[in-house]
Design a protein around this motif. Sequence first.
Motif: not given
Length: 319
Positions: A111, A295-299, A113-114, A116, A101
Amino acid sequence: MCDFLRTFSHCHTDEMPVSRSAPRILAFSDNVVDCYRDQQLMFPGGNCVNHAVFAKRFGAQTAYAGAVSDDAAGRAIRDALVAEGVETPLLRHLPGQTAYCVIATQGGERNFVGANLGVSIIAPSPADLAWMKTADAVHTGRSSHVDAWLAHFASLTRVSYDFATIRAEDRIASLAPYSFLAGFSGGDLSRDEARDIAGMALRHGAKWAVITRGGNGALLAGPDGVFEAPAVSVQPVDTLGAGDTFIARTLVGLLRGETPEIILMAAAEAAAQTCLSPGAFGYGVPMAVDLSCMLTIDQIYATTRPVIGPEAASAMTTV
């Protein structure tokens, strides 16, 4: 001294016996290395890894069951768990990439950021379930994607489930019946909203619900009512892991039979201490992660396939 407020709610009928002073806790599944690109450092973490470490520091006997790869990130997680005295025979090493992360911090606040998830999403093995059956509790949560196993986990031991920022009543209703402790991250919630979420969790079957609200304190709701405490004031270096600290101390305290007042005061102090150092619990090493598949957290939540449950797994085995 913290000023505690108390109100009464309904009484829970599922009275489980008070456990030992050094409870056995299994933390199951999710892990990451938290990567700070501005510092070029990565720190072992993830909700369940953090829980295993913090609960151990609070006097519990803990084990971690999860999966990493044999890469720098996986070795950082393994070495930190061993250094902290967490049992690791259930730690699997799988081909692929250890979960990561990417974190940005501003004024001590984190925060995301992204990320996997790499090889971290796994189903429990027979060895995991055997250890779980001897435990006083198992801790898992939204990030582990094992909701289909929760009923089975609850048939073996108490379940501590981290709902993170889940607010939807239908989702809470589907998981709360199996939760001895339901944990929520509520930094965005007002006091009344937090009490409503806690009441919802209890109404749908959780025995206890804890909601952390960052600098606005926390509340613990259970059979005897709702208890609240303010946060301990510190100048944060990094707030990563503070909520996990709070939930881990709450679970350990409940298993010991401590009063809600004692639990909240100890958890608030421990969470404040976590904010005074970088990473969730230290052990930073040079960052060595391939970020090309970030990936983004939403993705991640949109695309991650949850682990199939025991009935489906059994059916696939017999085909």
